[in-house]
Design a protein around this motif. Sequence first.
Motif, PDB file in Angstrom:
ATOM      1  N   VAL A  83       0.654   5.448   0.844  1.00 46.75           N
ATOM      2  CA  VAL A  83      -0.111   6.534   1.458  1.00 46.75           C
ATOM      3  C   VAL A  83       0.454   7.848   0.932  1.00 46.75           C
ATOM      4  N   SER A  97     -13.321   4.453   3.664  1.00 42.59           N
ATOM      5  CA  SER A  97     -12.587   3.301   3.130  1.00 42.59           C
ATOM      6  C   SER A  97     -13.566   2.258   2.635  1.00 42.59           C
ATOM      7  N   THR A 142       0.842  -1.194   0.000  1.00 46.02           N
ATOM      8  CA  THR A 142       0.000   0.000   0.000  1.00 46.02           C
ATOM      9  C   THR A 142       0.877   1.245   0.000  1.00 46.02           C
ATOM     10  N   SER A 169      -4.940   6.531   0.326  1.00 46.59           N
ATOM     11  CA  SER A 169      -4.196   5.265   0.353  1.00 46.59           C
ATOM     12  C   SER A 169      -4.477   4.486  -0.925  1.00 46.59           C
TER      13      SER A 169
END
Length: 225
Positions: free
Chosen positions: A114, A183, A112, A131
């Motif tokens: 950010v 999210s 991932t 993200s």
Amino acid sequence: MSKKVVGEDGRTYKVKKPFYKRVWFWILAVIVVLVIGGSLGSKSNSNHTDNSNKSTSAKTDNSGKITRSQFDSIKIGDLMNNAQGGDTLDSLKKKFGKPQSTSSDTTNGVKTDVVTWTNVAGGFGANVIVSFTDNHAYDKNLTGYKLSRKQNIKLSDFESFNNGMKYSDFTAKWGQPDYYNESLINGSTTIIAGYTSGVKGGLGANFNVTFTNGALSGKTQSDMK
């Protein structure tokens, strides 16, 4: 020049011309008019320039700033599906410009990234944090956004927040949050909305409300009255 007149007493008197009939007065008057006219013209030009500069400055100030509506328009995809359908990092860079910082992490084989933008039209300290996985967005945050809230949200109001209330209805009544996180993971959308402005209580009083798939599912508060 002075003018001679004979008074009733038989005496001769010298009478000066009124100042407004004198040549020097009219010369001075013309000069004053020219000076004032020039000054007004200069002021007008100055105002025009200032207004022009303000307009330009305003455009410059707003140029490249991420607005609330632009943040809201960021699309996120499901993390469990490689965030497919979410905006790509490249597309957001084209829209928002170069980010302030980027960090990467790998958990259980899932990488991932950010990414943080600070050029946000929400006051000093406002950030947009997105993200990504597989170059697609699955989580977005708006932090430090400055709002001038008309409502005064009290503890009794907070206690009246009931589970199941729709996010759209909540914001229609209490306004947009100062902090926002959304999210999408495993088919479930989670929104955490934080309120700090217009909250009645001690210094730093605030509350958070959590929405799962658009419905209120939890709430916490600190130092509200």
